[in-house]
Write a protein that holds these residues in place. Structure first.
Motif, PDB file in Angstrom:
ATOM      1  N   VAL A   1       0.884  -1.120   0.239  1.00  0.00           N
ATOM      2  CA  VAL A   1       0.078  -0.015   0.165  1.00  0.00           C
ATOM      3  C   VAL A   1       0.923   1.295  -0.286  1.00  0.00           C
ATOM      4  CG1 VAL A   1      -2.000  -0.999   1.158  1.00  0.00           C
ATOM      5  CG2 VAL A   1      -0.132  -0.027   2.525  1.00  0.00           C
ATOM      6  N   GLY A   2       0.254   2.508  -0.308  1.00  0.00           N
ATOM      7  CA  GLY A   2       1.110   3.680  -0.563  1.00  0.00           C
ATOM      8  C   GLY A   2       0.544   4.675  -0.195  1.00  0.00           C
ATOM      9  N   GLY A   3       1.387   5.711  -0.063  1.00  0.00           N
ATOM     10  CA  GLY A   3       0.628   7.120   0.280  1.00  0.00           C
ATOM     11  C   GLY A   3       0.235   8.042  -0.865  1.00  0.00           C
ATOM     12  N   ASP A   4       0.463   7.671  -2.258  1.00  0.00           N
ATOM     13  CA  ASP A   4      -0.053   8.728  -3.153  1.00  0.00           C
ATOM     14  C   ASP A   4      -1.482   8.379  -3.402  1.00  0.00           C
ATOM     15  OD1 ASP A   4       2.549   9.144  -3.962  1.00  0.00           O
ATOM     16  OD2 ASP A   4       2.841   8.593  -5.551  1.00  0.00           O
ATOM     17  N   TYR A   5      -2.135   9.507  -4.022  1.00  0.00           N
ATOM     18  CA  TYR A   5      -3.513   9.664  -4.115  1.00  0.00           C
ATOM     19  C   TYR A   5      -4.169  10.370  -5.250  1.00  0.00           C
ATOM     20  CZ  TYR A   5      -7.904  12.263  -3.195  1.00  0.00           C
ATOM     21  OH  TYR A   5      -9.102  12.689  -3.355  1.00  0.00           O
ATOM     22  N   TYR A   6      -5.118   9.785  -5.990  1.00  0.00           N
ATOM     23  CA  TYR A   6      -5.854  10.684  -7.131  1.00  0.00           C
ATOM     24  C   TYR A   6      -7.141  10.235  -7.076  1.00  0.00           C
ATOM     25  CZ  TYR A   6      -6.070   6.743 -10.402  1.00  0.00           C
ATOM     26  OH  TYR A   6      -6.442   5.505 -10.784  1.00  0.00           O
ATOM     27  N   ASP A   7      -8.205  11.368  -7.435  1.00  0.00           N
ATOM     28  CA  ASP A   7      -9.484  10.883  -7.658  1.00  0.00           C
ATOM     29  C   ASP A   7      -9.985  11.892  -8.879  1.00  0.00           C
ATOM     30  OD1 ASP A   7     -12.048  10.059  -7.394  1.00  0.00           O
ATOM     31  OD2 ASP A   7     -12.072  10.947  -5.124  1.00  0.00           O
TER      32      ASP A   7
ATOM     33  N   CYS B   1     -13.837  17.724 -11.290  1.00  0.00           N
ATOM     34  CA  CYS B   1     -12.931  17.922 -10.128  1.00  0.00           C
ATOM     35  C   CYS B   1     -12.047  16.954 -10.300  1.00  0.00           C
ATOM     36  CB  CYS B   1     -13.493  17.812  -8.783  1.00  0.00           C
ATOM     37  SG  CYS B   1     -12.650  18.077  -7.358  1.00  0.00           S
ATOM     38  N   LEU B   2     -10.503  17.319 -10.280  1.00  0.00           N
ATOM     39  CA  LEU B   2      -9.415  16.223 -10.225  1.00  0.00           C
ATOM     40  C   LEU B   2      -8.759  16.595  -8.747  1.00  0.00           C
ATOM     41  CD1 LEU B   2      -7.981  17.124 -13.804  1.00  0.00           C
ATOM     42  CD2 LEU B   2      -9.547  15.087 -13.018  1.00  0.00           C
ATOM     43  N   SER B   3      -8.417  15.560  -8.017  1.00  0.00           N
ATOM     44  CA  SER B   3      -7.952  15.721  -6.800  1.00  0.00           C
ATOM     45  C   SER B   3      -6.536  14.674  -6.905  1.00  0.00           C
ATOM     46  CB  SER B   3      -8.653  15.181  -5.738  1.00  0.00           C
ATOM     47  OG  SER B   3      -8.295  15.248  -4.563  1.00  0.00           O
ATOM     48  N   PHE B   4      -5.312  15.355  -6.316  1.00  0.00           N
ATOM     49  CA  PHE B   4      -4.194  14.553  -6.490  1.00  0.00           C
ATOM     50  C   PHE B   4      -3.097  15.109  -5.338  1.00  0.00           C
ATOM     51  CE2 PHE B   4      -0.065  13.689  -8.354  1.00  0.00           C
ATOM     52  CZ  PHE B   4      -0.222  12.526  -9.307  1.00  0.00           C
ATOM     53  N   GLY B   5      -2.605  14.002  -4.864  1.00  0.00           N
ATOM     54  CA  GLY B   5      -1.916  14.229  -3.697  1.00  0.00           C
ATOM     55  C   GLY B   5      -0.678  13.138  -3.268  1.00  0.00           C
ATOM     56  N   ASP B   6       0.252  13.650  -2.547  1.00  0.00           N
ATOM     57  CA  ASP B   6       1.385  12.598  -2.137  1.00  0.00           C
ATOM     58  C   ASP B   6       1.484  12.771  -0.411  1.00  0.00           C
ATOM     59  OD1 ASP B   6       3.466  11.318  -1.678  1.00  0.00           O
ATOM     60  OD2 ASP B   6       4.986  12.365  -3.170  1.00  0.00           O
ATOM     61  N   VAL B   7       1.146  11.847   0.244  1.00  0.00           N
ATOM     62  CA  VAL B   7       1.411  11.882   1.518  1.00  0.00           C
ATOM     63  C   VAL B   7       2.824  11.827   1.996  1.00  0.00           C
ATOM     64  CG1 VAL B   7       0.718  10.752   3.741  1.00  0.00           C
ATOM     65  CG2 VAL B   7      -0.977  10.764   2.166  1.00  0.00           C
ATOM     66  N   ALA B   8       3.484  12.546   2.953  1.00  0.00           N
ATOM     67  CA  ALA B   8       4.669  12.244   3.255  1.00  0.00           C
ATOM     68  C   ALA B   8       4.887  10.896   4.070  1.00  0.00           C
ATOM     69  CB  ALA B   8       5.199  13.370   4.427  1.00  0.00           C
ATOM     70  N   GLY B   9       5.770  10.045   3.462  1.00  0.00           N
ATOM     71  CA  GLY B   9       5.894   8.888   3.858  1.00  0.00           C
ATOM     72  C   GLY B   9       5.156   7.949   2.917  1.00  0.00           C
TER      73      GLY B   9
ATOM     74  N   LEU C   1      -3.164  18.787  -5.034  1.00  0.00           N
ATOM     75  CA  LEU C   1      -3.298  19.572  -6.028  1.00  0.00           C
ATOM     76  C   LEU C   1      -4.725  19.403  -6.118  1.00  0.00           C
ATOM     77  CD1 LEU C   1      -0.678  18.622  -8.744  1.00  0.00           C
ATOM     78  CD2 LEU C   1      -0.907  20.900  -7.753  1.00  0.00           C
ATOM     79  N   LEU C   2      -5.567  20.646  -6.313  1.00  0.00           N
ATOM     80  CA  LEU C   2      -7.151  20.476  -6.347  1.00  0.00           C
ATOM     81  C   LEU C   2      -7.380  21.386  -7.609  1.00  0.00           C
ATOM     82  CD1 LEU C   2      -9.974  19.323  -5.564  1.00  0.00           C
ATOM     83  CD2 LEU C   2      -9.850  21.566  -4.191  1.00  0.00           C
ATOM     84  N   ALA C   3      -8.060  20.793  -8.666  1.00  0.00           N
ATOM     85  CA  ALA C   3      -8.413  21.390  -9.840  1.00  0.00           C
ATOM     86  C   ALA C   3      -9.848  20.922 -10.117  1.00  0.00           C
ATOM     87  CB  ALA C   3      -7.566  20.923 -11.117  1.00  0.00           C
TER      88      ALA C   3
END
Length: 562
Positions: free
Chosen positions: A357-363, A373-381, A431-433
């Motif tokens: 499992v990981g900490g990257d994310y998109y929706d 709506c585009l949602s995109f992120g990277d969790v520290a760790g 990022l939120l677009a």
């Protein structure tokens, strides 16, 4: 009158409390003199103050225990409390018992309480034990040159005894049971293992043959240190009490303890524990050949223990892998099953975690107004901690965007939620677009993430001004995030990515870098899905089989050329 009652050796012996201060120990000057090498001369003290009683330790080597817990300071003692001094167990009886039966002796039917413990004693009080013989420890089957037939028989016996046991906790008592069969005159035995965190020796299995006698296994700290430090077996003998050596006594009346202590060596030859057995039988003391035999048996026992331990570790790893596979499925379910579809637009996304499992994310989702709506992120760790925060932000974004479509307001609300109870040191670059399909305008807010890259139809690369990049979310509540707007022209392709892309590492340690990424995007197709797949393939080619050191997530979208 209050009293202590000693429970030992099949007898119940009363000791009246006659003074306000009562010393307990093995010195003749003590008010309650107790015979045991494991006791200090002045071991503990009972104090009466204002009708209440208190017990305190006097710096004894083996400690004083009240109801099973070692005492570090003066503690109150009450009726029926149990006090343990070395191997000796006493019960404290208060005034009410004495009033009922002031002269009562120990009841014959009262059973003494046998406490199976291990005591490691310092040798200062009585001098070190007499070492009768030594033998080098060995892994595997030990040294078989001496008495090979007896050793082989013993090794086969313990192998057969342990063959159907894979649980460590069940294996250790089996070892002692088998040793008591090989050495029928053994009275007590124990297996001690080294604690991996503290390095201390912890008793893990004990056995005693005589149920009506003290079950405490007594070990000399000198012998324990020698067995573990020099990796060799020790044969020793000592008397249980110095004052038993009198010229008028025969050897049959002396309680001489013969003991053997051998190391348990792991596959690397390092000591992970020890086996100790002793006997009080004066006519069947252990001999050097018994020590050789015990070493051979201990070698096989150590192999069986290591095999069981490794099997347990393997089974635990299998269970963890299974649970992580379930977690992977749960996390994948948080990602969108499919991306939005819109005339004249293409959308593509890929997600590859470095671990299960990981900490990257998109929706990506359609809003009530028809906007995307585009949602995109990277969790520290990364790994499980990152995945937990990733699941939290995924839920937060879904709920927020269901009610708020304004990017600035939504971004502030998401940051507020993530700041609440955020784990220290954890944050999310984000990022939120929102894309208005009627005007083709993209409204974007950036919280600490790398700027998206926009590929124009002529192959040039455009990035947003660094001054528009705010703090990661979850760092500062109420932070004023800046919103930027840009019309997506026909042929424009936008690339969102996490740092697992530009920091992908080749076998020689070379990074992929943002420069290579810009050059590759500039020379790639303008179609979003083709560009996204090609970029991912180029990153893999650069890694050339080297394991991922971070999650890799890519999202591309854009308008068709006219």
């Amino acid at each position: 009158m209050p009293r202590f009652v000693l429970l030992q050796g099949g007898e119940v012996i009363p000791f009246p409390v006659t003074n306000d201060v009562m010393l307990l120990g093995r010195h003749p000057d003590c008010d309650i003199q107790l015979q045991s090498n494991m006791l200090s001369r002045k071991h503990a003290r009972l104090v009466r103050e204002d009708g209440s009683f208190f017990i305190e330790d006097l710096g004894s080597g083996n400690g004083t225990f009240l109801n099973g817990k070692r005492i570090e300071s003066r503690l109150p003692i009450n009726h029926n409390d149990r006090v343990k001094l070395g191997p000796l167990l006493l019960r404290f009886e208060g005034e009410e018992v004495a009033q009922q039966a002031p002269d009562a002796a120990a009841t014959p039917s009262e059973k003494p309480e046998i406490m199976a413990t291990v005591e490691i004693a310092a040798d200062e009080d009585d001098g070190p034990p007499t070492i009768m013989g030594e033998a080098a420890g060995a892994g595997g089957y030990g040294v078989l040159e001496v008495r090979p037939e007896a050793k082989l028989k013993a090794v086969l016996e313990i192998s057969r005894s342990l063959a159907d046991t894979v649980e460590v906790e069940a294996l250790l008592p089996r070892i002692l049971d088998t040793l008591f069969g090989i050495f029928p005159h053994a009275d007590r035995g124990c297996v001690m293992l080294k604690d991996e965190e503290t390095g201390n020796m912890i008793p893990r299995a004990m056995k005693h043959r005589r149920e009506d006698e003290d079950a405490t296994v007594k070990l000399s700290r000198t012998i324990v240190n020698k067995v573990l430090g020099e990796k060799q077996g020790i044969l020793s003998a000592d008397a249980t009490s110095d004052d038993q050596f009198q010229a008028s006594e025969s050897i049959a009346n002396l309680s001489i303890r013969s003991m053997m202590c051998v190391p348990l060596l792991n596959l690397e030859g390092e000591p992970t524990g020890l086996i100790n057995i002793d006997t009080l039988n004066p006519l069947q003391q252990f001999k050097p050949e018994d020590l050789e035999l015990l070493l051979a048996v201990a070698g096989q026992a150590a192999l069986s223990f290591e095999s069981a331990r490794l099997l347990v570790s393997y089974m635990e790893k299998q269970k963890q892998d299974s649970e992580m596979e379930i977690a992977r499925g749960v996390q994948r379910a948080l990602l969108p099953e499919k991306l939005p579809e819109a005339d004249g637009w293409d959308f593509y996304a890929s997600y590859e975690s470095a671990q299960a499992v990981g900490g990257d994310y998109y929706d990506a989702m359609r809003l009530a107004s028809g906007k995307i709506c585009l949602s995109f992120g990277d969790v520290a760790g990364k790994g499980v901690p990152g995945a937990l925060i990733m699941s939290r932000i995924a839920s937060c974004v879904q709920n927020t965007m269901s009610f708020i479509e304004d990017v600035e307001e939504a971004f502030t609300a998401i940051n507020h939620h993530m700041c609440t109870s955020m784990v220290e040191g954890r944050f999310v670059t984000y990022l939120l677009a929102v894309i208005d399909l009627e005007t083709n305008e993209m409204t974007l807010a950036n919280g600490g993430h790398m700027s998206p890259m926009v590929r124009r139809p002529d192959g040039s690369i455009e990035e947003f001004d660094e001054e528009t990049i705010g703090l990661p979310i979850g760092v500062m509540e109420g932070y004023p995030y800046e919103v930027v707007k840009r019309v997506i022209e026909p042929g424009d392709t936008v690339v969102f990515f996490t740092d697992g892309v530009d920091e992908a590492m080749a076998p020689d340690g070379t990074l992929y870098t943002l420069e290579r990424m810009r050059e590759f995007i500039a020379n790639s197709s303008s179609k979003s899905d083709e560009l996204g797949r090609a970029l991912l393939a180029d990153v893999r080619a650069h890694a050339n089989g080297r394991a991922q050191n971070d999650d890799i997530t890519i999202m591309t979208f854009g308008r068709h050329p006219e």
